[in-house]
Design a protein around this motif. Structure first.
Motif, PDB file in Angstrom:
ATOM      1  N   LYS A 408       0.854  -1.181   0.000  1.00 59.08           N
ATOM      2  CA  LYS A 408       0.000   0.000   0.000  1.00 59.08           C
ATOM      3  C   LYS A 408       0.893   1.233   0.000  1.00 59.08           C
ATOM      4  CE  LYS A 408      -2.672  -0.467   3.585  1.00 59.08           C
ATOM      5  NZ  LYS A 408      -3.826  -0.311   4.502  1.00 59.08           N
ATOM      6  N   LEU A 409       0.777   2.042  -1.048  1.00 57.09           N
ATOM      7  CA  LEU A 409       1.555   3.268  -1.198  1.00 57.09           C
ATOM      8  C   LEU A 409       0.643   4.457  -0.937  1.00 57.09           C
ATOM      9  CD1 LEU A 409       3.482   2.373  -4.496  1.00 57.09           C
ATOM     10  CD2 LEU A 409       4.212   2.000  -2.135  1.00 57.09           C
ATOM     11  N   ARG A 410       0.942   5.197   0.111  1.00 54.81           N
ATOM     12  CA  ARG A 410       0.117   6.329   0.506  1.00 54.81           C
ATOM     13  C   ARG A 410       0.959   7.604   0.451  1.00 54.81           C
ATOM     14  NH1 ARG A 410      -4.507   5.835   3.335  1.00 54.81           N
ATOM     15  NH2 ARG A 410      -3.839   3.758   4.029  1.00 54.81           N
ATOM     16  N   PRO A 411       0.464   8.712  -0.163  1.00 55.87           N
ATOM     17  CA  PRO A 411       1.254   9.955  -0.234  1.00 55.87           C
ATOM     18  C   PRO A 411       1.729  10.407   1.137  1.00 55.87           C
ATOM     19  CG  PRO A 411      -0.698  10.124  -1.601  1.00 55.87           C
ATOM     20  CD  PRO A 411      -0.846   8.852  -0.804  1.00 55.87           C
ATOM     21  N   ARG A 412       3.015  10.782   1.208  1.00 56.10           N
ATOM     22  CA  ARG A 412       3.548  11.295   2.470  1.00 56.10           C
ATOM     23  C   ARG A 412       2.902  12.617   2.848  1.00 56.10           C
ATOM     24  NH1 ARG A 412       8.157   8.810   4.335  1.00 56.10           N
ATOM     25  NH2 ARG A 412       9.114   7.282   2.907  1.00 56.10           N
ATOM     26  N   ASP A 413       2.551  13.413   1.845  1.00 62.11           N
ATOM     27  CA  ASP A 413       1.880  14.672   2.105  1.00 62.11           C
ATOM     28  C   ASP A 413       0.383  14.406   2.226  1.00 62.11           C
ATOM     29  OD1 ASP A 413       0.830  17.214   2.183  1.00 62.11           O
ATOM     30  OD2 ASP A 413       1.940  17.967   0.447  1.00 62.11           O
TER      31      ASP A 413
END
Length: 768
Positions: A408-413
């Protein structure tokens, strides 16, 4: 509109010609009468030649760029007049204080003398400190490989050391060693240049023919001759020094006729430099080949540095197979280690989950390093350029679901919403950066039924049961992986992007060349007007400082409109808005229907490239070498998405920047001619000789600047020396074209004022 610089140069030509003709009339042609005396030794002439050495080489290159080969022919006319002016200055100096212009002309004379000193100080700092140091650094960089950042401090240190040594010597002999160095270097330069021209068959005859024809024929006589004459007058007078107090270096016991030889010697050095530039090829000729590239999405001239094994795909009982090209030497029944190359711009291997604002990617082994998501522009004109990609840094979490494991890749911002961003900005994705895929392949022979020909097929051997999960060979090819390529040892790194050299480019294997990409004359057609009425472009660092955009007229370039602009960095792109309230980019179709979309004119992009043999290039190989741009990324990976960045040259070529040329602006343009004659040894020798002339020229203009400073401020020689050294350190880091725009008017003003003094006092030559 009147250009003040052009007007000043035109005034210089007029004053120079008037003064030269009056001196020739009142002095009874001293240029001819003083030939015998000019051949005798003279300390004053040696000191003037110390400043003329590199100035002649630099001036020849600038004159060729401005007016073509015919400029050098005009240089000889300027030298003839300049020789008489040197004589006149020395003769008028013999009169002593009684004939000083400031005493004989009243207040006007005092003002003229003060302005001449101020202009001379500016010329010494701009042309003698900044420009001369930049030219010397460029010559040392291309000749002996000295880094530009080190050239300035090195030259400044040597100048300081020589100045300290000179203070310990008698005033009459303070710079005798420097003068001797300058004379030796000038003789060495003439010998080296002449030998190189003789070594290249026909170089002298072809060069002289081009100079004569360029001076008197057709369009050159109308469009280029005046500019060429202006350059010749400017630089021959500047380098040799008429009107700038050249007689102060002389000995009162020396006849003035001995100074007549300075200007002709300068013209000889300039002629040799011009012939060498012509022998080395056109400095404006592209270095990269203009042939279309076989690599998808690559600019013209780009070539691969590894052999693609396949020529097509074919299904079989073994699964997906690759039809091998002929002549590779791969034998049926044997196993080979091969690799599929990942795209630096990522692969479409993930899926956006809008409600959770994340991207899911299968836990492939090739995805083990994934920590970002890449979105590409949907517009076909921009989708191929990685500069328009948007990289979004993400956190990675490995999760187990009922359908398998995923990342799962979630935006750091947390303020970035992927779905909204893609809709609002017409972006395509998601793409994720993956690793290269390496595997062991087998080769088998197969017969095609249609042609009854034997083909060799490559296929992946069955993976072990405990092998990490990865897409199948067919899926990898569908994802956009390139290859397969041979991978002996299983550790062959992806090669950099290379470019074939243009035919006729004078290059030496294993050398490092410095190149330059220039924008088109009417600006770079880049980016698009977004929904906010802003010009949106990639966040390239060379664009960030622009303050002007150009609205190109559809029919007449003379009607192009220059618009002041402001820029900001937002969402991984640079955005330009008009600073003129009367012009709004989003309303140009209504307010300026005869003009196109705004364009940007970025400064030149400079980069280095290594010259290599084309042995790794698959057939058909280019005839010459290949050039590999030196960049932090071996292949263009595009916009990092969070800051400005320096683009790979391929990105700029895809955006419309002109094909690269050698980054040589002035004296370094003679080095290709030396390389053509003597190889790398000739370039090294030329760099050392011209480096010595640079050092002598810097010492000459330091001394001249101190004298002008003393006239302006009544002292302050130490302060002038400090400012001069700062200019020497800073010069190599400056853009040479910008320096020339500063130095040319400074020198022209200095020469005009100095020549005015001679013009006013020329009638006294007849009385004496």
């Amino acid at each position: 509109m009147f250009d003040p610089i052009s007007g000043l140069l035109a005034l210089l030509v007029a004053v120079f010609a008037a003064a030269g003709l009056l001196v020739a009339a009142f002095g009874a042609a001293p240029q001819l009468r003083g030939l015998a005396q000019a051949l005798r030794p003279s300390r004053a002439r040696r000191r003037l030649l110390a400043g003329a050495g590199l100035g002649a080489v630099v001036g020849a290159a600038f004159a060729l760029a401005a007016g073509g080969p015919g400029a050098i022919a005009w240089w000889w006319l300027a030298a003839l007049l300049g020789a008489g002016l040197h004589w006149a200055e020395a003769r008028l100096a013999d009169a002593g204080p009684v004939d000083d212009v400031s005493r004989s002309s009243g207040r006007f004379g005092h003002v003229l003398k003060f302005l001449s000193a101020c202009a001379g100080l500016g010329a010494a700092l701009a042309a003698g400190g900044l420009l001369l140091a930049q030219q010397g650094a460029e010559v040392l960089r291309d000749g002996v490989g000295l880094a530009s950042w080190a050239a300035g401090p090195l030259l400044a240190g040597l100048v300081l050391a020589l100045a300290l040594v000179a203070r310990r010597r008698p005033a009459a002999d303070d710079l005798a060693g420097v003068d001797a160095l300058a004379a030796f270097a000038l003789v060495a330069w003439a010998t080296l240049a002449l030998a190189a021209l003789i070594a290249v068959p026909g170089a002298i005859a072809a060069g002289l023919s081009a100079m004569v024809e360029g001076a008197w024929s057709g369009e050159a006589a109308l469009a280029g001759a005046l500019a060429a004459a202006g350059q010749a007058v400017l630089w021959s007078s500047f380098a040799a020094g008429p009107g700038t107090g050249g007689a102060e270096d002389g000995d009162p016991s020396e006849p003035a006729e001995r100074l007549v030889g300075v200007a002709p010697v300068t013209a000889v050095a300039a002629t040799l430099a011009g012939l060498l530039v012509l022998a080395g090829g056109d400095p404006r000729a592209p270095v990269f080949s203009a042939q279309p590239s076989a690599l998808p999405g690559a600019p013209a001239g780009a070539v691969a540095l590894e052999q693609h094994l396949g020529v097509g795909l074919q299904p079989s009982d073994y699964g997906q197979t690759v039809v091998l090209a002929e002549g590779l030497g791969l034998e049926p029944g044997k196993r080979y280690e091969v690799v599929l190359r990942a795209d630096p711009r990522g692969h479409r291997a993930g899926e956006v989950i809008p409600g959770d604002n994340l991207v899911v990617v299968p836990t492939y082994a090739v995805a083990v390093d994934v920590d970002s998501v890449i979105l590409r522009d949907k517009d076909p004109a921009r989708a191929g350029n990685p500069g328009f990609d948007v990289h979004i840094a993400c956190t990675r979490e490995r999760v187990q679901t009922r359908v398998g494991e995923f990342y799962k890749l979630r935006p750091r911002d947390p303020n970035i919403n992927l779905s909204q961003l893609m809709r609002a900005r017409d972006l395509d994705g998601p793409y994720v950066p993956l690793r290269d895929y390496r595997f062991t392949a087998s080769v088998r022979a197969a017969v095609t039924l249609e042609s009854n020909q034997t083909r060799h097929l490559l296929y992946e051997e069955p993976r072990p049961a405990d092998a990490p999960a990865d897409p199948s060979l067919r899926e990898l090819i569908t994802l956009g992986y390139a290859g397969p390529y041979l991978d002996p040892g299983g550790a062959t790194e992806a090669p950099p992007l290379a470019f074939a050299a243009a035919p006729g480019a004078s290059l030496t294997y294993d050398e490092r060349v410095h190149l330059r990409l220039d924008a088109p004359a009417r600006g770079l057609e880049l980016g698009f007007i977004n929904r906010l009425g802003e010009l949106e472009v990639p966040p390239w660092d060379l664009l960030a400082g622009l303050t002007v955009a150009v609205l190109p007229h559809r029919d007449d370039p003379e009607l192009d409109v220059r618009v002041p602009v402001r820029s900001r960095l937002a969402f991984g792109r640079l955005r330009f808005t008009s600073a003129d309230p009367a012009i709004v980019f989003g309303e140009l179709a209504r307010t300026h229907p005869e003009h196109g979309a705004p364009r940007l004119s970025p400064p030149s992009h400079r980069f280095a490239a290594e010259v290599r043999a084309a042995t790794r290039v698959p057939a058909p190989r280019p005839d010459g070498p290949v050039l590999i741009p030196l960049h932090r990324d071996l292949r263009p990976s595009g916009n990092p998405g969070y800051s400005l960045y320096t683009p790979h040259p391929a990105e700029l070529l895809l955006a419309g920047m002109q094909a690269p040329v050698r980054d040589q602006f002035g004296a370094a343009q003679v080095l290709p001619g030396l390389t053509a004659a003597f190889g790398r040894t000739g370039a090294v020798a030329g760099g050392l000789v011209l480096g010595a002339l640079t050092l002598a020229g810097l010492m000459f203009w330091l001394r001249r600047g101190q004298r002008f400073g003393a006239r302006c401020f009544g002292g302050g020689e130490a302060g002038v020396a400090l400012v001069f050294l700062v200019c020497v350190v800073a010069g190599p880091a400056c853009d040479p074209a910008a320096l020339l725009r500063i130095a040319a008017p400074a020198v022209a003003l200095c020469a005009v004022l100095g020549l005015t003094v001679i013009l006013v006092r020329s009638p006294r030559l007849r009385r004496r």
